[in-house]
Design a protein around this motif. Structure first.
Motif, PDB file in Angstrom:
ATOM      1  N   ARG A 104       0.842  -1.191   0.000  1.00 51.86           N
ATOM      2  CA  ARG A 104       0.000   0.000   0.000  1.00 51.86           C
ATOM      3  C   ARG A 104       0.881   1.245   0.000  1.00 51.86           C
ATOM      4  NH1 ARG A 104      -3.646  -1.966   5.176  1.00 51.86           N
ATOM      5  NH2 ARG A 104      -4.920  -3.537   4.104  1.00 51.86           N
ATOM      6  N   ASN A 105       0.369   2.303  -0.627  1.00 55.57           N
ATOM      7  CA  ASN A 105       1.006   3.624  -0.539  1.00 55.57           C
ATOM      8  C   ASN A 105       2.509   3.566  -0.805  1.00 55.57           C
ATOM      9  OD1 ASN A 105      -1.521   4.739   0.236  1.00 55.57           O
ATOM     10  ND2 ASN A 105      -1.152   4.056   2.336  1.00 55.57           N
ATOM     11  N   GLY A 146      -0.738  -4.644   4.388  1.00 54.51           N
ATOM     12  CA  GLY A 146      -1.782  -5.285   3.595  1.00 54.51           C
ATOM     13  C   GLY A 146      -1.433  -6.675   3.112  1.00 54.51           C
TER      14      GLY A 146
END
Length: 642
Positions: free
Chosen positions: A506-507, A523
């Motif tokens: 993520r990100n 995640g």
């Protein structure tokens, strides 16, 4: 789109679901079925190699190789063709062993290809009888499909070849295209022995390749019935290249030939569609040769057969897919090896060079020359891939004239695949990945990394052992090499990463100026990990040292965190706060906070030759155990050669 050697100071990538990929359909956009029919030439008009009878041309083409090629071929003049028994097939379903059937099959393939290349070099008929023996042996087989692939190639799902139907897998396709070339070159000398030899080849290719491909849409690799989120991997271009070759060389009806070629183009478009625009091969360098490399072969022979009319080599994604293999080379035979790829390799110099010429990539051409200079022998070997051997005859002189060089980048960022490579002046080569845990040949490895110093491994990705029945089954993640605990990753609240497309990074951000790669890997872990965020950052500091920082926030802390590292040489943890490592002759230090973490060492024996041939008899896992429970905090590790 230019290759993703960074020009941006900051790149941020927000991933799309695994099912969302671009429907580029480059080949279908290039030509309709009718345009394909108009563009295709007869084999006598497009095949770029001399006819077997043109001895002067063959002497010129093979002059640098002839002596060695004849020596290799002569070894098989008295070869005893190996019978593949029923129980050899059954051994896969009984024990999970693939090699029982594959080894004799491969031995026969190597014999036949050596004989074919020797006869093309010499042209005196000395090898023809033994070539005919090999052809007859192969055409007598019920199927060319490997024992491990029968369940996907046959609707009956039986463990032995089913004489009632023919399926197309990697090896049946390879044998189809191989036999098509044998037919093309040797039909006349075969006919002088007995016309049934060549006719048998023709019937086999029709029954085993052309007809099944025309009539069936349920081979998974065709991707004609691809479900949302479905995977398209190296099987697609590999099989389609073989099918395409068979239609171009063996189908005499212009309408059927065009229809078969167009159908292969439609199928191959799905592989290009599936591949991210950045061009990275999620299967790793070991598979590049039969993923992007086979796509190149497909596009090249299609271009040959249409006199360049049906070509998409100008498309940026095709160039990006090619240059990935050069960028992924670390040095001294080591490569970036995520997923099932081996850490040893580099690629086929001839394929890389030709690909580089096709897409106008000096990086690929110079890299190919570097690999070619490392080759210990000057003989061309075909295996089941006669096309590549024939192309090697044509292009090796040009390759030998090319100046060798490795790619000279400081940073390469593949924003969609989420691969990052960094180099610095201290001799570090760093590679890390994000992505998801449902990639082709996946390991549960989101956020893992490798680190080499002076082209010598320090922190590693082990790769994969010898393939067995379990490797591609529901038991895959019981194998240690597939588990996140045996990658350079944390274990959170006693939970390891989970498999599936939902488990992903993520990100993800990359900042070239620092440089720094950062991602939240929470995640990739299941709910029981109780992790809100685990932001992992990689950078080189001002001293050129490598820094890994894990900043975490947990919903709850039920077990001490662990951070695992895999290393290639035995570490020394006797000094608190420092792990002593080696990179060849260099001493390497891994610094950590001894008040936070307590290291322990596990020796991981390597009895499997596929792994021991790369790493030796053992690997080592360093596990840093948190000294106390914590819901929030960060761990920092610094690697230095000082």
């Amino acid at each position: 789109m230019k290759p993703f050697i960074l020009t941006l100071l900051l790149a941020v990538y927000i991933p799309f679901p695994a099912s969302a990929y671009d429907k580029r359909d480059l080949l279908q956009q290039k030509a309709s079925l009718q345009q394909v029919r108009s563009a295709l030439l007869e084999p006598s008009e497009w095949v770029p190699y001399p006819a077997y009878s043109d001895r002067r041309a063959w002497e010129q083409l093979t002059d640098p190789f002839r002596e060695e090629q004849l020596k290799v071929g002569e070894r098989y003049l008295d070869y005893e063709w190996k019978v593949i028994r029923l129980t050899d097939y059954l051994d896969y379903s009984r024990t999970g062993a693939r090699t029982t059937m594959q080894d004799p099959f491969g031995s026969n393939c190597n014999a036949l290809s050596a004989l074919v290349l020797a006869e093309l070099c010499e042209g005196k008929g000395r090898f023809i009888d033994q070539i005919a023996n090999g052809v007859w042996m192969f055409t007598e087989m019920t199927s060319w499909v490997l024992s491990a692939h029968l369940s996907s190639a046959q609707s009956s799902k039986l463990a032995i070849p089913d004489f009632r139907e023919q399926g197309i897998d990697l090896t049946s396709g390879d044998m189809g295209s191989f036999m098509a070339w044998v037919y093309y070159f040797f039909k006349e000398p075969f006919d002088q022995i007995n016309p049934l030899i060549a006719e048998r080849i023709k019937v086999n290719i029709q029954d085993r390749i052309l007809t099944p491909f025309r009539e069936r849409s349920d081979f998974w690799w065709q991707a004609f019935q691809l479900k949302p989120g479905g995977m398209v991997n190296n099987w697609n271009p590999w099989c389609n290249f073989n099918v395409l070759t068979c239609f171009l060389l063996m189908e005499t009806d212009p309408d059927k030939r065009a229809a078969g070629v167009y159908r292969a183009m439609v199928s191959t478009d799905e592989f290009i569609n599936y591949t991210h625009a950045d061009g990275a091969c999620e299967e790793g360098p070991s598979y590049w040769g039969h993923a992007a490399g086979k796509l190149y072969d497909f596009l090249q022979i299609l271009s040959y057969a249409s006199n360049g009319t049906l070509s998409v080599f100008q498309e940026p994604i095709i160039k990006n897919m090619g240059e990935y293999i050069a960028n992924s080379y670390i040095g001294n035979g080591w490569v970036v090896n995520f997923a099932d790829a081996s850490a040893r390799g580099g690629g086929d110099a001839g394929v890389i060079f030709r690909y580089g010429k096709a897409v106008n990539s000096p990086v690929m051409q110079r890299f190919a020359a570097y690999l070619n200079n490392r080759r210990p022998e000057r003989v061309i070997r075909a295996g089941r891939d006669l096309f590549r051997a024939l192309e090697d005859f044509r292009y090796t002189p040009q390759l030998q004239e090319q100046q060798p060089a490795l790619p000279a980048f400081k940073a390469v960022w593949y924003p969609e695949t989420e691969f990052c490579y960094l180099k610095n002046d201290n001799g570090f080569f760093f590679a890390a990945k994000g992505g998801n845990n449902a990639e082709s040949h996946n390991h549960n490895d989101i956020g893992t990394f490798s680190l080499y110093i002076d082209a010598t491994p320090v922190f590693i990705d082990a790769g994969v052992g010898t393939y067995t029945r379990e490797t591609f089954s529901s038991a895959r993640y019981t194998i240690w090499t597939m588990q996140s605990d045996y990658h350079n990753l944390p274990k959170i609240n006693n939970a390891s990463q989970a498999a599936g497309a939902a488990y992903r990074s993520r990100n993800v951000t990359f900042d070239e100026k620092k440089p720094m790669l950062s991602m939240d890997i929470s995640g990739a872990y299941p709910e029981q990990a109780g992790v809100r965020e685990w932001r992992r950052s990689y950078t080189f500091n001002k001293k050129g040292e490598f820094v890994l920082d894990d900043a975490f926030t947990l919903h709850n802390a039920t077990a001490p965190n662990q951070v695992n590292f895999m290393v290639s040489e035995q570490p020394d943890i006797s000094q608190p706060g420092i792990v002593q490592l080696k990179a060849g002759d260099k001493q390497v230090k891994l610094r950590y906070d001894a008040a936070q973490l307590a290291p322990e060492i596990e020796t991981v024996p390597q009895p499997d030759p596929r792994l021991s041939n790369v790493w030796g008899k053992a690997l080592y896992r360093i596990t840093f155990n948190a000294r106390k429970l914590a819901q929030k905090g960060h761990y920092q590790f610094i690697v230095t050669t000082e």
